[in-house]
Design an enzyme around this catalytic site. Structure first.
Site, PDB file in Angstrom:
ATOM      1  N   HIS A 124     -28.381 120.184  65.024  1.00  0.00           N
ATOM      2  CA  HIS A 124     -27.106 119.426  63.894  1.00  0.00           C
ATOM      3  C   HIS A 124     -27.346 119.104  62.860  1.00  0.00           C
ATOM      4  O   HIS A 124     -28.313 118.227  62.980  1.00  0.00           O
ATOM      5  CB  HIS A 124     -25.816 118.592  65.323  1.00  0.00           C
ATOM      6  CG  HIS A 124     -24.169 119.279  64.958  1.00  0.00           C
ATOM      7  ND1 HIS A 124     -24.142 118.971  63.852  1.00  0.00           N
ATOM      8  CD2 HIS A 124     -23.705 120.209  65.600  1.00  0.00           C
ATOM      9  CE1 HIS A 124     -22.792 119.117  63.938  1.00  0.00           C
ATOM     10  NE2 HIS A 124     -22.339 119.943  64.711  1.00  0.00           N
TER      11      HIS A 124
ATOM     12  N   ASP B 157     -22.599 124.296  72.062  1.00  0.00           N
ATOM     13  CA  ASP B 157     -22.706 125.742  72.058  1.00  0.00           C
ATOM     14  C   ASP B 157     -24.040 125.909  73.346  1.00  0.00           C
ATOM     15  O   ASP B 157     -24.071 126.731  74.101  1.00  0.00           O
ATOM     16  CB  ASP B 157     -23.501 126.186  71.279  1.00  0.00           C
ATOM     17  CG  ASP B 157     -22.520 126.205  70.435  1.00  0.00           C
ATOM     18  OD1 ASP B 157     -21.698 126.649  70.151  1.00  0.00           O
ATOM     19  OD2 ASP B 157     -22.552 126.547  68.266  1.00  0.00           O
TER      20      ASP B 157
END
Ligand code: CMC
Length: 382
Positions: free
Chosen positions: A268, A319
């Site tokens: 991320h 996710d």
């Protein structure tokens, strides 16, 4: 340091670390791996609140009291249905259309039907009404879009359902059980908003030209579709299925790392010590596996998480656990990113409104590194 960073000292590729606006909607604390929506921890909202309370918080800037929530749910329930023209357009799309393209198209068709269509883009009260309609109709368009591509007729949404229940009802054609609704609702709460991520920023750029809220939503959906962003949840599940069993997981991931593959659902830009949403969603997904008597995906996840942490210092993002939670709920894989849309339209709307409340055109500059001052040669001489 990359070549571009050395060559152009004020340039950060991908705008990494560059503040691009001021916002009071959500705060990502990378050091503490925490995420707050308007001051509230997302874990509390997912555990004790609901997607509707979260959407209200994002749009109306405060948590609702009981009366406000009741009225909000009634307004959403009354707005869940969509004009027939949306279904006509979805029926005209080729069978192989990805549901992300369907939901992007659905919002384009929907826009001129909004009763506030002609309101100026700076009319904040009209934008709030539009935002509520945009949020209300998302689950209907994704759920009935799925029915349409299977050759089934759309069904009328039940106005007493929240977004999660409406989505599950339309996808499955049956009344969803409360535990499934709770899992879906929690995932949608975590997906609802996330600062200046690529799609929200794209939405703000569109609105900064004084374009309308629906155009901002369509821009956001188009940007979310890519596998480096929202599309990662679908890719993560395909990867887990390719791995197949916990026994295969370690060899698979070591080989993938050795061959420099991107591991979908990991990493991320903002969280370098772990994505706060993944901690919560991982717990939900693993519990769901136990409940369903299928812990295989949770076991594969643990092996991947351990090796990615130890070898690369990279953690899963939301996710990754969302993907196998949805799989355990029997949701078709190509609906995972559209579910992200159903949740994220609340964040997009809040950002569009914030942008339009205090607008300045977003227009950065490019560092030019092309040719200059060439002599024009007539076509016949080239
Ligand atoms: N698998 C393998 N290596 C990775 C991964 C990954 N998933 N993520 C980052 N790295 C490596 C990357 O190769 C690079 O290594 P090196 O310095 O040796 O070249 C280093 O970590 C830094 O990566 P980066 O790509 O410069 O980091 P970024 O901040 O630009 O990228 C990211 C963030 C999300 C694009 C990236 O982590 C990625 O591509 N992840 C996979 C796709 C994904 O899961 N996206 C969902 C993002 S979160 C939720 C959402 O928005 O939907």
């Amino acid at each position: 340091m990359s070549a571009s960073a050395t060559q152009y000292p004020n340039y950060s590729p991908g705008l990494e670390g560059i503040p691009a606006g001021i916002s009071s909607i959500s705060e990502i604390d990378s050091d503490r791996s925490s995420l707050q929506y308007r001051g509230y921890d997302v874990h509390d909202l997912a555990e004790f609140g609901s997607y509707e309370q979260t959407a209200y918080l994002l749009i109306h800037k405060k948590l609702p009291n009981a009366d406000e929530l009741k009225a909000f749910n009634e307004r959403l329930g009354a707005e869940r249905d969509v004009p027939e023209a949306v279904y006509t357009a979805l029926k005209a799309l080729p069978k192989a259309t990805h549901p992300m393209d369907s939901i992007r198209t659905a919002y384009s068709v929907l826009a001129p039907f909004d009763p506030d269509y002609t309101a100026p883009s700076t009319d904040i009260a009209a934008n709030i009404r539009k935002a509520e309609r945009i949020i209300a109709k998302a689950s209907t368009m994704v759920g009935n879009g799925h029915r349409i591509r299977q050759g089934l007729e759309p069904i009328k949404p039940d106005p007493s359902h929240g977004a999660a229940a409406n989505l599950l009802h339309l996808i499955t054609g049956t009344d969803p059980i409360p535990a499934t609704v709770k899992t879906m609702d929690a995932s949608m709460t975590l997906y609802a908003e996330h600062g200046f991520n690529a799609s929200t920023f794209a939405c703000r750029v569109t609105c900064s030209t004084l374009s309308d809220l629906y155009s901002g939503i369509v821009t956001g959906i188009g940007t979310l579709r890519g596998p480096l962003h929202g599309g990662a949840n679908e890719e993560a599940m395909k990867m887990i299925l390719e791995i197949g069993t916990p026994e295969n997981a370690e060899a698979w991931i070591r080989d993938a790392l050795a061959t420099k593959k991107k591991i979908m659902g990991f990493g991320h830009r903002e969280y370098k010590k772990g994505d706060s949403r993944a901690f919560y969603m991982g717990k939900v997904a693993k519990e769901l596996g136990v409940e369903k008597g299928n812990t295989k995906y949770g076991e594969i996840a643990e092996i991947l998480e351990r090796i990615m942490r130890d070898e690369k210092g990279i953690f899963p993002n939301v996710d990754f656990p969302a993907a196998y939670a949805y799989y355990l709920l029997d949701i078709p894989i190509d609906l995972y990113t559209p579910i992200f849309v159903v949740a994220r339209v609340a964040g997009y709307s809040a950002h569009a409104i914030e942008q339009l409340e205090n607008n300045r055109l977003i227009r950065p500059k490019a560092i030019f590194n092309g040719d200059a001052n060439l002599t024009y040669v007539p076509l016949s001489e080239r």
